[in-house]
Scaffold this motif. Structure first.
Motif, PDB file in Angstrom:
ATOM      1  N   SER A 174      -6.973 -15.359 -15.659  1.00 31.37           N
ATOM      2  CA  SER A 174      -7.445 -14.951 -14.580  1.00 31.37           C
ATOM      3  C   SER A 174      -7.003 -14.347 -13.157  1.00 31.37           C
ATOM      4  N   ASP A 175      -7.025 -13.280 -12.244  1.00 28.90           N
ATOM      5  CA  ASP A 175      -6.024 -13.249 -11.350  1.00 28.90           C
ATOM      6  C   ASP A 175      -5.499 -14.510  -9.960  1.00 28.90           C
ATOM      7  N   GLY A 176      -6.175 -15.595 -10.852  1.00 30.50           N
ATOM      8  CA  GLY A 176      -5.400 -17.161 -10.043  1.00 30.50           C
ATOM      9  C   GLY A 176      -4.363 -17.571 -11.027  1.00 30.50           C
ATOM     10  N   GLU A 177      -4.541 -17.059 -12.022  1.00 34.99           N
ATOM     11  CA  GLU A 177      -4.077 -18.320 -13.043  1.00 34.99           C
ATOM     12  C   GLU A 177      -2.693 -17.165 -13.210  1.00 34.99           C
ATOM     13  N   LEU A 178      -2.451 -15.581 -12.992  1.00 41.30           N
ATOM     14  CA  LEU A 178      -1.339 -14.498 -13.294  1.00 41.30           C
ATOM     15  C   LEU A 178      -0.677 -14.924 -12.033  1.00 41.30           C
ATOM     16  N   ALA A 179      -1.097 -15.137 -10.716  1.00 41.22           N
ATOM     17  CA  ALA A 179      -0.300 -15.574  -9.532  1.00 41.22           C
ATOM     18  C   ALA A 179       0.287 -16.754  -9.024  1.00 41.22           C
ATOM     19  N   LYS A 180      -0.446 -18.012 -10.042  1.00 38.04           N
ATOM     20  CA  LYS A 180       0.085 -19.253  -9.991  1.00 38.04           C
ATOM     21  C   LYS A 180       1.288 -19.072 -11.257  1.00 38.04           C
ATOM     22  N   LEU A 181       1.251 -18.559 -12.218  1.00 39.68           N
ATOM     23  CA  LEU A 181       2.432 -18.535 -13.155  1.00 39.68           C
ATOM     24  C   LEU A 181       3.684 -17.609 -12.659  1.00 39.68           C
ATOM     25  N   GLY A 182       2.852 -16.793 -11.698  1.00 39.64           N
ATOM     26  CA  GLY A 182       3.899 -15.649 -10.996  1.00 39.64           C
ATOM     27  C   GLY A 182       4.452 -14.617 -11.815  1.00 39.64           C
ATOM     28  N   LEU A 183       3.324 -13.991 -12.618  1.00 39.49           N
ATOM     29  CA  LEU A 183       3.671 -12.894 -13.542  1.00 39.49           C
ATOM     30  C   LEU A 183       3.495 -11.900 -12.905  1.00 39.49           C
ATOM     31  N   THR A 184       2.044 -11.958 -11.139  1.00 37.18           N
ATOM     32  CA  THR A 184       2.129 -10.509 -10.825  1.00 37.18           C
ATOM     33  C   THR A 184       3.222 -10.985  -9.896  1.00 37.18           C
ATOM     34  N   GLY A 185       3.344  -9.689  -9.326  1.00 38.49           N
ATOM     35  CA  GLY A 185       4.430  -8.879  -7.638  1.00 38.49           C
ATOM     36  C   GLY A 185       5.684  -9.092  -7.805  1.00 38.49           C
ATOM     37  N   LYS A 186       6.299  -9.277  -7.410  1.00 41.18           N
ATOM     38  CA  LYS A 186       7.848  -8.780  -7.683  1.00 41.18           C
ATOM     39  C   LYS A 186       8.524 -10.366  -7.920  1.00 41.18           C
ATOM     40  N   ASP A 187       9.344 -10.125  -8.875  1.00 39.43           N
ATOM     41  CA  ASP A 187      10.380 -10.904  -9.381  1.00 39.43           C
ATOM     42  C   ASP A 187      11.278 -11.914  -7.892  1.00 39.43           C
ATOM     43  N   PRO A 188      11.387 -13.244  -7.160  1.00 38.31           N
ATOM     44  CA  PRO A 188      12.496 -13.470  -6.324  1.00 38.31           C
ATOM     45  C   PRO A 188      13.423 -12.980  -6.364  1.00 38.31           C
ATOM     46  N   ALA A 189      14.500 -12.895  -6.700  1.00 41.68           N
ATOM     47  CA  ALA A 189      15.203 -12.891  -7.231  1.00 41.68           C
ATOM     48  C   ALA A 189      15.300 -10.969  -6.109  1.00 41.68           C
ATOM     49  N   TYR A 190      15.005 -10.085  -7.596  1.00 37.46           N
ATOM     50  CA  TYR A 190      14.482  -8.469  -6.804  1.00 37.46           C
ATOM     51  C   TYR A 190      13.724  -8.265  -5.606  1.00 37.46           C
ATOM     52  N   GLN A 191      13.367  -9.736  -4.506  1.00 36.37           N
ATOM     53  CA  GLN A 191      12.345  -9.287  -3.674  1.00 36.37           C
ATOM     54  C   GLN A 191      13.896  -9.751  -2.909  1.00 36.37           C
ATOM     55  N   TYR A 192      14.124 -10.418  -3.121  1.00 34.45           N
ATOM     56  CA  TYR A 192      15.274 -10.993  -2.077  1.00 34.45           C
ATOM     57  C   TYR A 192      16.890  -9.728  -1.671  1.00 34.45           C
ATOM     58  N   LYS A 193      16.996  -9.244  -3.276  1.00 33.38           N
ATOM     59  CA  LYS A 193      17.908  -7.908  -3.005  1.00 33.38           C
ATOM     60  C   LYS A 193      17.488  -7.307  -2.217  1.00 33.38           C
ATOM     61  N   GLN A 194      15.182  -6.818  -2.513  1.00 34.65           N
ATOM     62  CA  GLN A 194      15.338  -5.116  -1.854  1.00 34.65           C
ATOM     63  C   GLN A 194      15.513  -5.662  -0.855  1.00 34.65           C
ATOM     64  N   ASP A 195      14.385  -6.798   0.041  1.00 32.78           N
ATOM     65  CA  ASP A 195      14.331  -7.038   1.174  1.00 32.78           C
ATOM     66  C   ASP A 195      16.295  -6.885   2.341  1.00 32.78           C
ATOM     67  N   SER A 196      16.790  -6.707   1.408  1.00 34.96           N
ATOM     68  CA  SER A 196      17.988  -6.681   2.409  1.00 34.96           C
ATOM     69  C   SER A 196      18.589  -5.296   2.339  1.00 34.96           C
ATOM     70  N   GLU A 197      18.481  -5.148   0.976  1.00 32.59           N
ATOM     71  CA  GLU A 197      18.230  -3.247   1.190  1.00 32.59           C
ATOM     72  C   GLU A 197      17.195  -2.733   2.042  1.00 32.59           C
ATOM     73  N   ASP A 198      16.373  -2.898   2.278  1.00 33.57           N
ATOM     74  CA  ASP A 198      15.039  -2.457   3.538  1.00 33.57           C
ATOM     75  C   ASP A 198      15.783  -3.014   4.688  1.00 33.57           C
ATOM     76  N   ALA A 199      16.140  -4.080   5.077  1.00 33.06           N
ATOM     77  CA  ALA A 199      16.623  -4.109   6.267  1.00 33.06           C
ATOM     78  C   ALA A 199      17.606  -3.555   6.494  1.00 33.06           C
ATOM     79  N   ALA A 200      19.141  -2.773   4.886  1.00 32.84           N
ATOM     80  CA  ALA A 200      19.708  -2.083   5.790  1.00 32.84           C
ATOM     81  C   ALA A 200      19.398  -0.699   6.357  1.00 32.84           C
ATOM     82  N   ARG A 201      17.834  -0.317   5.325  1.00 32.64           N
ATOM     83  CA  ARG A 201      17.564   0.971   5.795  1.00 32.64           C
ATOM     84  C   ARG A 201      16.450   1.098   6.896  1.00 32.64           C
ATOM     85  N   TYR A 202      15.545   0.273   7.609  1.00 36.64           N
ATOM     86  CA  TYR A 202      15.573   0.411   8.973  1.00 36.64           C
ATOM     87  C   TYR A 202      16.493   0.027  10.144  1.00 36.64           C
TER      88      TYR A 202
END
Length: 285
Positions: A174-202
């Protein structure tokens, strides 16, 4: 880079194909000046399958529609996706089942409109074996799967859920199970990297970036990504710059005029020019 929300709006309208024949294909949509390259994985995953991500300037986009197959190959494909910072989608009416889930887990950004199905992984080898041999084989399979999921920053709870479902059955998450298991959205390490790049961009701190993201979600959530994708993107981008949409458009035009790479001869200096104008207008130049 073309906003991902628009990419999804286009690709979700593409026709669904049967998952009965195994193939990985590369597609190009649009003309040479405004094209999108994406990949599809259809059918059963077999030994030797791989993605050809050579000569892709942007982060690859992969559409999955597979009933599974060889688990070792699926993990190898997932590692290819992770190395390339690839994004993955399961489209509406399509599925990603069994070993395909390991491929999906390798993407750094995962979106599900169709169905994700899991069951207990099983070896492809057949023949007589002792209980001791079967136990050893099961332990090796479990160890490899756990190590892979940990490398992909996916909760090992996913493996536990897989093991609970007999190999002859499929449990659709289910959507809830997908979210709980971390299968949807961004990988946390990738999100960390993207946050750094986006902060620099803005040109802002990471803390300010997160504050503006929260504001963007609150302000732009009522705009439909399906029916007004470009309007939603503009709302989100303007909020991230701390501007109204009209102010953002005016300053973007100034950036196109005054901050060309040819003028500065250096990408870094052109970026500084862009940030300066987007934050303060032409008076900053």
């Amino acid at each position: 880079m073309r906003p991902f929300i628009i990419v999804m709006a286009v690709l979700l309208q593409a026709f669904a194909t049967s998952a009965s024949s195994a193939q990985i294909q590369r597609h190009v949509m649009g003309d040479d000046d405004n094209s999108l390259t994406y990949f599809t994985l259809q059918g059963e995953i077999t030994s030797g399958d791989h993605f050809d991500f050579d000569h892709i300037n942007d982060k690859p986009l992969v559409i999955l529609n597979s009933v599974g197959g060889n688990m070792e190959t699926a993990m190898a494909l997932g590692r290819e996706l992770r190395k390339a910072d690839a994004r993955a989608i399961v489209r509406k009416t399509e599925v990603c089942i069994s070993a395909c889930v390991f491929v999906f887990a390798g993407a750094v950004d995962r979106t599900v409109f169709g169905r994700i199905g899991i069951h207990r992984p099983y070896p492809t080898r057949t023949g007589d074996e002792t209980q001791e041999q079967a136990q050893q084989e099961f332990k090796q399979m479990k160890s490899k799967s756990q190590r892979y999921l940990e490398q992909m920053n996916i909760s090992v709870s996913l493996l536990n859920e897989m093991i609970r479902v007999p190999s002859s059955r499929v449990h659709y998450l289910s959507d809830g199970e997908l979210a709980k298991l971390g299968l949807t959205g961004k990988d946390p390490a990738y999100q960390y990297k993207q946050d750094s790049e986006d902060a620099a961009r803005y040109g802002i701190s990471r803390r300010e970036l997160l504050r503006r993201r929260r504001k963007s979600r609150a302000k732009c959530s009522s705009i439909s990504a399906k029916y007004h994708p470009w309007k939603k993107v503009q709302c989100e981008d303007a909020t991230m710059w701390g501007l109204s949409v009209s102010e953002m458009k005016q300053r973007q035009q100034l950036v196109r005029t005054h901050c060309t790479k040819q003028k500065y001869g250096d990408k870094g200096q052109a970026l500084k020019c862009q940030i300066s104008i987007m934050q303060n207008g032409l008076n900053s130049q």
